[in-house]
Design a protein around this motif. Sequence first.
Motif, PDB file in Angstrom:
ATOM      1  N   GLN A  72      34.421  99.103  36.319  1.00 34.46           N
ATOM      2  CA  GLN A  72      34.920 100.331  36.954  1.00 34.46           C
ATOM      3  C   GLN A  72      36.426 100.466  36.776  1.00 34.46           C
ATOM      4  O   GLN A  72      36.937 101.575  36.496  1.00 34.46           O
ATOM      5  N   TYR A  73      37.154  99.376  36.901  1.00 41.37           N
ATOM      6  CA  TYR A  73      38.598  99.425  36.703  1.00 41.37           C
ATOM      7  C   TYR A  73      38.956  99.683  35.237  1.00 41.37           C
ATOM      8  O   TYR A  73      39.932 100.380  34.936  1.00 41.37           O
ATOM      9  N   LEU A  74      38.180  99.127  34.326  1.00 43.31           N
ATOM     10  CA  LEU A  74      38.387  99.437  32.913  1.00 43.31           C
ATOM     11  C   LEU A  74      38.234 100.933  32.662  1.00 43.31           C
ATOM     12  O   LEU A  74      39.057 101.554  31.970  1.00 43.31           O
ATOM     13  N   ASP A  75      37.201 101.515  33.235  1.00 41.31           N
ATOM     14  CA  ASP A  75      36.972 102.954  33.066  1.00 41.31           C
ATOM     15  C   ASP A  75      38.115 103.772  33.666  1.00 41.31           C
ATOM     16  O   ASP A  75      38.556 104.774  33.072  1.00 41.31           O
ATOM     17  N   GLN A  76      38.606 103.345  34.833  1.00 38.55           N
ATOM     18  CA  GLN A  76      39.734 104.050  35.456  1.00 38.55           C
ATOM     19  C   GLN A  76      40.955 104.059  34.538  1.00 38.55           C
ATOM     20  O   GLN A  76      41.614 105.092  34.355  1.00 38.55           O
ATOM     21  N   ALA A  77      41.262 102.905  33.963  1.00 34.94           N
ATOM     22  CA  ALA A  77      42.439 102.809  33.096  1.00 34.94           C
ATOM     23  C   ALA A  77      42.284 103.665  31.848  1.00 34.94           C
ATOM     24  O   ALA A  77      43.241 104.318  31.402  1.00 34.94           O
ATOM     25  N   ALA A  99      35.399  97.238  27.495  1.00 32.69           N
ATOM     26  CA  ALA A  99      34.693  98.280  28.257  1.00 32.69           C
ATOM     27  C   ALA A  99      33.381  98.686  27.602  1.00 32.69           C
ATOM     28  O   ALA A  99      32.453  99.150  28.287  1.00 32.69           O
ATOM     29  N   LEU A 100      33.251  98.508  26.291  1.00 29.63           N
ATOM     30  CA  LEU A 100      32.016  98.878  25.593  1.00 29.63           C
ATOM     31  C   LEU A 100      30.827  98.029  26.036  1.00 29.63           C
ATOM     32  O   LEU A 100      29.676  98.397  25.802  1.00 29.63           O
ATOM     33  N   ALA A 101      31.100  96.891  26.687  1.00 25.31           N
ATOM     34  CA  ALA A 101      30.017  96.017  27.159  1.00 25.31           C
ATOM     35  C   ALA A 101      29.370  96.526  28.439  1.00 25.31           C
ATOM     36  O   ALA A 101      28.377  95.948  28.906  1.00 25.31           O
TER      37      ALA A 101
END
Length: 331
Positions: free
Chosen positions: A179-184, A89-91
């Motif tokens: 976006q899904y990474l952020d949601q999780a 997610a940092l990318a």
Amino acid sequence: MKIILPVAGKGTRLRPHTHTRAKSLVQVAGKTVLEHIIERLKVLAADELIFITDENGQQIEAFMKRVFPDLNCSYIVQKDRLGPAHAVALADPRIAEGDDVLVVFNDTIFVTDLTRIPELCAEADGLIYSKEVEDYQRFGVNVIRNGIIVDMVEKPDTPVSRLAQVGLYYLKDANRFMQYLDQAIQAGDTVKGEFYLPAVFMRMVNDGLRFRAPEIDAWLDCGKPETLLETNRYLLEERHSCQGDLIDTVVIPPVFIADGVTVRGSIIGPYVSLATGTTVEASIVRDSIVNADCQVKDANLRFSILGNGVRLAGSPRRMNIGDDSLIEMDS
């Protein structure tokens, strides 16, 4: 395409070698693990390689500038160890509209044809590369129905699937993936305090996104000494090379003996890698990896890994020695 390479991590299973270097810079079959991986990725002609690093990031950056100076690379430090999904997610700041993305973890060297990605993903949203294994209880596995992933099970007790995830993922829409990474992460989807990718992918699957699980040809683990030696054997079958100065020496292929190695009165091989600057004298070396600038004398080595700058004299049978060590053993 952007390629994300999470290379942070202590590499505790490879100590003592990872006390002094990033785990992806450990040598196998004459090259670092990272070099083997990057060479396999070059066929994609990616726009950018995004490295997620830790305190060893300067080692990674220096290596890439020296060995692959023409590649466009960026480096992001994962300051908080919150798991692989957090690292990926940092990318997000490096991802632009319209990007696709390949995520490659560095514990393994893969063998597969990446040029087939467009074909394999023609009617899907992504690829979660897999390998059929016997010991499925050790891995997260993909459950398939009609060629599409319908579930993922972590370390199953029963054989719901033998298709283990190998740490190689392709997403057609990189922005949506972020976006899904952020949601999780916002939802706190953690296991023992860390964020993992299967939880993210299952969110996507449950929302109707389609993932295929193509099987790679070979999955070469580099995460611990015994599997690093297994990978060394596999790669040397295709990479026998003998460039050093050999005097009164018998070589049993396959081996990799780098330019700048001197061997006197010894038997080398099979399945031995000797890095540049190393000297071997009056020794038998089999099934071993000897890194740069080592001195080995009067030794009988098998199933051994010597770090850079090791000086070893005596007759041990099996050693796992870190960088800059001195071992002297009486005959």
